[in-house]
Design an enzyme around this catalytic site. Sequence first.
Site, PDB file in Angstrom:
ATOM      1  N   ASP A  14       0.814  -1.219   0.000  1.00 31.66           N
ATOM      2  CA  ASP A  14       0.000   0.000   0.000  1.00 31.66           C
ATOM      3  C   ASP A  14       0.844   1.265   0.000  1.00 31.66           C
ATOM      4  OD1 ASP A  14      -2.658  -0.835  -0.020  1.00 31.66           O
ATOM      5  OD2 ASP A  14      -2.648  -1.277   2.111  1.00 31.66           O
TER       6      ASP A  14
HETATM    7  C1  GLC Z   1      -1.637  -3.880   5.324  1.00 31.35           C
HETATM    8  C2  GLC Z   1      -2.844  -3.961   4.439  1.00 31.35           C
HETATM    9  C3  GLC Z   1      -2.607  -4.821   3.248  1.00 31.35           C
HETATM   10  C4  GLC Z   1      -1.333  -4.419   2.565  1.00 31.35           C
HETATM   11  C5  GLC Z   1      -0.167  -4.413   3.526  1.00 31.35           C
HETATM   12  C6  GLC Z   1       1.107  -3.916   2.904  1.00 31.35           C
HETATM   13  O1  GLC Z   1      -1.470  -5.098   5.980  1.00 31.35           O
HETATM   14  O2  GLC Z   1      -3.960  -4.460   5.132  1.00 31.35           O
HETATM   15  O3  GLC Z   1      -3.674  -4.729   2.344  1.00 31.35           O
HETATM   16  O4  GLC Z   1      -1.124  -5.296   1.514  1.00 31.35           O
HETATM   17  O5  GLC Z   1      -0.475  -3.583   4.616  1.00 31.35           O
HETATM   18  O6  GLC Z   1       1.091  -2.558   2.655  1.00 31.35           O
HETATM   19  C1  GLC Z   2      -0.615   2.396   5.886  1.00 32.84           C
HETATM   20  C2  GLC Z   2       0.205   1.224   6.395  1.00 32.84           C
HETATM   21  C3  GLC Z   2      -0.054  -0.020   5.598  1.00 32.84           C
HETATM   22  C4  GLC Z   2      -1.528  -0.255   5.482  1.00 32.84           C
HETATM   23  C5  GLC Z   2      -2.268   0.979   4.998  1.00 32.84           C
HETATM   24  C6  GLC Z   2      -3.737   0.728   5.020  1.00 32.84           C
HETATM   25  O1  GLC Z   2      -0.213   2.749   4.626  1.00 32.84           O
HETATM   26  O2  GLC Z   2       1.578   1.485   6.373  1.00 32.84           O
HETATM   27  O3  GLC Z   2       0.565  -1.122   6.212  1.00 32.84           O
HETATM   28  O4  GLC Z   2      -1.758  -1.287   4.601  1.00 32.84           O
HETATM   29  O5  GLC Z   2      -1.968   2.092   5.815  1.00 32.84           O
HETATM   30  O6  GLC Z   2      -4.510   1.796   4.705  1.00 32.84           O
END
Ligand code: GLC
Ligand code: GLC
Length: 820
Positions: A486
């Site tokens: 993300d």
């Molecule tokens: C969080 C989110 C997931 C994403 C991950 C890496 O665990 O829930 O959707 O893939 O972060 O950013």
């Molecule tokens: C932030 C976190 C990531 C998560 C995301 C969800 O970017 O670092 O882990 O998946 O929020 O919205």
Amino acid sequence: MENKRYGHFDDQHREYVITDPRTPWPWINYLGNEDFFSLISNTAGGYSFYKDAKFRRITRYRYNNVPMDNGGRYFYVKDGDTVWNPGWKPMKTPLDFYECRHGMGYTRITGRKNGVEASVLFFVPLKTWAEVQKLTLTNQSEEVKTLKLFSFEEWCLWNAATDMENFQRNFSTGEVEIEGSTIYHKTEYRERRNHYAFYHVNTEIQGFDTDRETFVGLYNEFSNPDAVMEGRPRNSHAHGWSPIASHYIEVTLQPGESKDYVFLLGYVENPQEEKFVAPQVINKQRAHAIIEKLDTTEKVDMAFAQLQDYWDRLLDIYNVRTGNDKLDRMVNIWNQYQCMVTFNFSRSASFFESGVGRGMGFRDSNQDLVGFVHQIPPRARERIIDIASTQFPDGGCYHQYQPLTKRGNNDIGGGFNDDPCWLIFGTVAYIKETGDFSILDEMVPFDNQPGSEVTLFEHLKVSMNHVINNLGPHLLPLIGRADWNDCLNLNCFSWDPNESFQTTENKSEGTKAESLMIAGLFVVTGKEYVALCQKLSENSGKSGLYSKEAERMQAAIDAMIAAVKKDGWDGEWYLRAYDYFGRKIGSNECEEAKIFIESQGWCTMAEIGAEEGMVGKALDSCKKYLECEHGMVLNNPAFTKYVYEYGEISSYPEGYKENAGIFCHNNPWVIIGECIAGRGNDAWSHYAKILPSYVEEKYQTLHKVEPYVNCQMVAGKDAAKPGEGKNSWLTGTAAWMWLTVSQYILGIKPQYDGLQIDPCLPETAKDYTIQRRFRDAEYTITIHPNGSQKGVKQVVVDGQPIEGNTIPYSAGKHTVEVTM
Ligand code: GLC
Ligand code: GLC
């Protein structure tokens, strides 16, 4: 601190036993499996909600408070001048004995003080919209005990978000009703709400309180509420401000005597026409019905036995005996339990997720499903349909949806270009487990629009097409807002701290950033899609149609593989991405973050360039650059400064979260890559590094979070405090750890036609036996590794050697012997 232990596993009871309430972080458990849920810490902190942690929050919780973990269900025992709680908090009166047992869907907290024992069993009975709190008080002393007992809960005004901010309204809306030993919370019931909550005890009470300020006192705290300290309830009736529920009970116990009290925290919905029985008087019929079902110790014990039976059956589906307790307890108990929890909650409600931010993630839920599908396939089926219903006609998807409404979340929208592939991942896992191809014929809408329904198979097709239709300059998949990571926001370019990295696209037109992670994911899920089409053409006779589709997709996969080999390889590992300007990310040429884990995981699972030695080299590079004492970091070296072309990833300090943290979720990708490559020793050593039971000692002090489940992130080698764990419970790690160990290491893989046996083990592995229920069959499979890491020599089913390593499915009981 060094050797301090806060608890231990009790495998026989499937419990984790906490023996010191001052854990380094609240160690929590989840109650409830379907509609009514509670979070409960080892000191009875936490909260309850119905279905949706944001919109139907029943009790209030204070996040990030001082002290930590403030608010919960508290019992105050006043014995002379001493007041204490069985869970130690909030009074923190030193106890003579304390124990918290977190089990499968229940928690039992026991405290003892001055010859009195208070033991509370918390659980949500099956198919019940209520939390049971069965309190047993025992006089273990030689004298008669006269005790004053106060219960305590604080109501949340339903919407957990506005509850925390809209005080100009909230302080005027609170309403309660009291009837006998039941306190009803009916805020906003007079208008559009058709639901209320109640807190009941199955005995006569000698007083109560429903107004917080009256009960606690304006300048007091939960640790010295006025009413309790004085031993005198106020019988307060809340109007506005902060409604609570507290029962007051006078208890006399002879030496050796024990008494049970059943407290019930329940939730009720009434049809519009049946809301009131008289002006302003709520219809309590449904509450009475719940109470009636659980108003004696016998009824509660029966409900508890049913819950235990339910878990026995779930955990019987896959059960291993390796003789290694640390492995067995994770496989047979905790990993599967965590998978159920992540399936239920996605990333919504934990002690790190507030329950007000995120609903269900599209990619998250599809992955969670894979850890859960063997347990209750019909619920996985329903979930697949729900998820697919939030897809757009072009195959794109809402990134999240709200569980209560099942609608896509407009605030975050779509554009995460890995999302579509996960629908194939989840659906295929479901069909392989169940053999139920009929799900593909279900009519499923786009964006929940009536009239837009097409078959689920069509949804899978547009999912694949979405990748094919969104390729960039190197013929690799466009990343969109982000892929699985993300925080890799390559089209964002933000200098504004008030902008969200994930929803800001400053250069959306003609975006060129490409992802090698999606490339690998596309090849892996594409192969599954092709195999599915081939299977469908065998099954249906419409062979022409499906085999054409299989050919079309195979061509796209071949093209993707070629593109990765041509422009996705850096010499020792796979690149991670191309940025908006066509520059490499995750390359030796880069100043920082030269290598990333995600593309190594997916491209090795996809076996891209295996013949050319790419897979082996990439796996070696993971060991060399990513691995450390606590697991594999996400990227190396960490970013030391903000790179505005990359977005959120570089916003984190070194070693945390997506910036070179050990993001446990993606470690199993590499481990599966190792298994596919047949490198059992390496697979095992990576696996054991993030297996909670293997690092239990570390959890007690360094990791801090619960030693019985995986957490999302362990601080990486570049962090200020390497090894600290954060964000426990709700992480895709659970499902991936399960997939890794159940299918790739221990090697029992559901396939369309049967169970494939293909373990990948460390050389030291001993013989082991797996009990696997699969559809209407039950297999007892014994594997003899003979020092080999991979490769099945012979499979003998019910005394008959078979061809190959897939046990053809047939109902009934079977014994299987496997020689490697
Ligand atoms: C969080 C989110 C997931 C994403 C991950 C890496 O665990 O829930 O959707 O893939 O972060 O950013
Ligand atoms: C932030 C976190 C990531 C998560 C995301 C969800 O970017 O670092 O882990 O998946 O929020 O919205």
